[in-house]
Design a protein around this motif. Structure first.
Motif, PDB file in Angstrom:
ATOM      1  N   GLU A  18       0.798  -1.227   0.000  1.00  0.00           N
ATOM      2  CA  GLU A  18       0.000   0.000   0.000  1.00  0.00           C
ATOM      3  C   GLU A  18       0.832   1.279   0.000  1.00  0.00           C
ATOM      4  O   GLU A  18       0.338   2.324  -0.387  1.00  0.00           O
ATOM      5  N   VAL A  19       2.079   1.197   0.432  1.00  0.00           N
ATOM      6  CA  VAL A  19       2.916   2.399   0.496  1.00  0.00           C
ATOM      7  C   VAL A  19       4.279   2.100  -0.124  1.00  0.00           C
ATOM      8  O   VAL A  19       4.897   1.094   0.176  1.00  0.00           O
ATOM      9  N   LEU A  20       4.724   2.997  -1.006  1.00  0.00           N
ATOM     10  CA  LEU A  20       6.069   2.939  -1.574  1.00  0.00           C
ATOM     11  C   LEU A  20       6.789   4.220  -1.157  1.00  0.00           C
ATOM     12  O   LEU A  20       6.210   5.306  -1.203  1.00  0.00           O
ATOM     13  N   ARG A  21       8.042   4.083  -0.734  1.00  0.00           N
ATOM     14  CA  ARG A  21       8.792   5.240  -0.277  1.00  0.00           C
ATOM     15  C   ARG A  21      10.156   5.257  -0.948  1.00  0.00           C
ATOM     16  O   ARG A  21      10.827   4.240  -1.044  1.00  0.00           O
ATOM     17  N   CYS A  22      10.567   6.422  -1.437  1.00  0.00           N
ATOM     18  CA  CYS A  22      11.871   6.600  -2.061  1.00  0.00           C
ATOM     19  C   CYS A  22      12.929   6.645  -0.959  1.00  0.00           C
ATOM     20  O   CYS A  22      12.819   7.433  -0.016  1.00  0.00           O
ATOM     21  N   SER A  23      13.962   5.813  -1.086  1.00  0.00           N
ATOM     22  CA  SER A  23      15.016   5.798  -0.070  1.00  0.00           C
ATOM     23  C   SER A  23      15.943   7.005  -0.199  1.00  0.00           C
ATOM     24  O   SER A  23      16.687   7.313   0.726  1.00  0.00           O
ATOM     25  N   ASN A  24      15.882   7.728  -1.320  1.00  0.00           N
ATOM     26  CA  ASN A  24      16.729   8.903  -1.515  1.00  0.00           C
ATOM     27  C   ASN A  24      16.086  10.174  -0.955  1.00  0.00           C
ATOM     28  O   ASN A  24      16.648  10.842  -0.095  1.00  0.00           O
ATOM     29  N   CYS A  25      14.880  10.498  -1.416  1.00  0.00           N
ATOM     30  CA  CYS A  25      14.268  11.773  -1.018  1.00  0.00           C
ATOM     31  C   CYS A  25      13.117  11.600  -0.028  1.00  0.00           C
ATOM     32  O   CYS A  25      12.516  12.571   0.404  1.00  0.00           O
ATOM     33  N   ASN A  26      12.806  10.357   0.313  1.00  0.00           N
ATOM     34  CA  ASN A  26      11.768  10.037   1.288  1.00  0.00           C
ATOM     35  C   ASN A  26      10.352  10.351   0.785  1.00  0.00           C
ATOM     36  O   ASN A  26       9.431  10.443   1.581  1.00  0.00           O
ATOM     37  N   SER A  27      10.179  10.566  -0.521  1.00  0.00           N
ATOM     38  CA  SER A  27       8.833  10.758  -1.067  1.00  0.00           C
ATOM     39  C   SER A  27       8.040   9.483  -0.856  1.00  0.00           C
ATOM     40  O   SER A  27       8.586   8.376  -0.887  1.00  0.00           O
ATOM     41  N   LYS A  28       6.734   9.640  -0.675  1.00  0.00           N
ATOM     42  CA  LYS A  28       5.893   8.487  -0.389  1.00  0.00           C
ATOM     43  C   LYS A  28       4.714   8.449  -1.362  1.00  0.00           C
ATOM     44  O   LYS A  28       4.117   9.474  -1.672  1.00  0.00           O
ATOM     45  N   LEU A  29       4.419   7.260  -1.850  1.00  0.00           N
ATOM     46  CA  LEU A  29       3.304   7.047  -2.758  1.00  0.00           C
ATOM     47  C   LEU A  29       2.395   6.002  -2.112  1.00  0.00           C
ATOM     48  O   LEU A  29       2.834   4.904  -1.773  1.00  0.00           O
ATOM     49  N   GLU A  30       1.138   6.367  -1.925  1.00  0.00           N
ATOM     50  CA  GLU A  30       0.197   5.442  -1.300  1.00  0.00           C
ATOM     51  C   GLU A  30      -0.817   4.977  -2.333  1.00  0.00           C
ATOM     52  O   GLU A  30      -1.198   5.719  -3.228  1.00  0.00           O
ATOM     53  N   GLY A  31      -1.232   3.730  -2.220  1.00  0.00           N
ATOM     54  CA  GLY A  31      -2.214   3.148  -3.128  1.00  0.00           C
ATOM     55  C   GLY A  31      -2.334   1.666  -2.852  1.00  0.00           C
ATOM     56  O   GLY A  31      -1.939   1.178  -1.795  1.00  0.00           O
ATOM     57  N   ASN A  32      -2.843   0.942  -3.802  1.00  0.00           N
ATOM     58  CA  ASN A  32      -2.980  -0.497  -3.682  1.00  0.00           C
ATOM     59  C   ASN A  32      -2.202  -1.124  -4.830  1.00  0.00           C
ATOM     60  O   ASN A  32      -2.676  -1.139  -5.965  1.00  0.00           O
ATOM     61  N   PHE A  33      -1.000  -1.627  -4.544  1.00  0.00           N
ATOM     62  CA  PHE A  33      -0.098  -2.131  -5.572  1.00  0.00           C
ATOM     63  C   PHE A  33       0.008  -3.643  -5.492  1.00  0.00           C
ATOM     64  O   PHE A  33       0.188  -4.198  -4.415  1.00  0.00           O
TER      65      PHE A  33
END
Length: 130
Positions: A18-33
């Motif tokens: 449900e959550v993907l996070r960039c290890s570089n800039c810490n951006s977060k993408l939420e959804g159903n993957f």
């Protein structure tokens, strides 16, 4: 980092992310993957797949490296295909051929061309039994 669990420990069904996070800039993408078919492979299957790819798909070489018989390695490969959800056409063709051989043995038995003991012997040899 930990490997994501793919099977729910409570109900044994496939899990999703449900959550993907960039290890570089810490951006977060939420959804159903959904997880792809490779994410659900066991560690054993992943190691086998890596070895298979490193040897450019040469099962004989994989057999040598693992010090296993070719049929054992072929079984591992077929299990990998099955676990990925792919149909193994070679196994399907072998199954059709084996069924045709069984049918021929039974027809010969029915026609009296072979004795029951001989038919049993031939059917067992198809299964690899002695």
């Amino acid at each position: 980092m930990y490997k994501a669990p793919v099977i729910c420990p409570v109900c044994n069904k496939k899990m999703h992310i449900e959550v993907l996070r960039c290890s570089n800039c810490n951006s977060k993408l939420e959804g159903n993957f959904e997880l792809n078919e490779f994410a659900t492979l066991s560690d054993e299957n992943i190691q086998f797949l890596r070895l298979y790819l490193l040897n450019r798909g040469n099962l004989s070489k994989v057999s040598e490296i693992l010090n296993l018989s070719y049929p054992t390695v072929l079984n591992k490969f077929n299990k990998l295909l099955s676990d990925l959800g792919y149909k193994d056409e070679a196994s399907k063709d072998e199954s059709i051929e084996e069924n045709n051989k069984k049918r021929k043995i039974i027809e010969d038995l029915e026609k009296g061309l072979i004795e029951p003991k001989e038919a049993i012997k031939k059917l067992k040899s198809l299964k690899g039994e002695k």
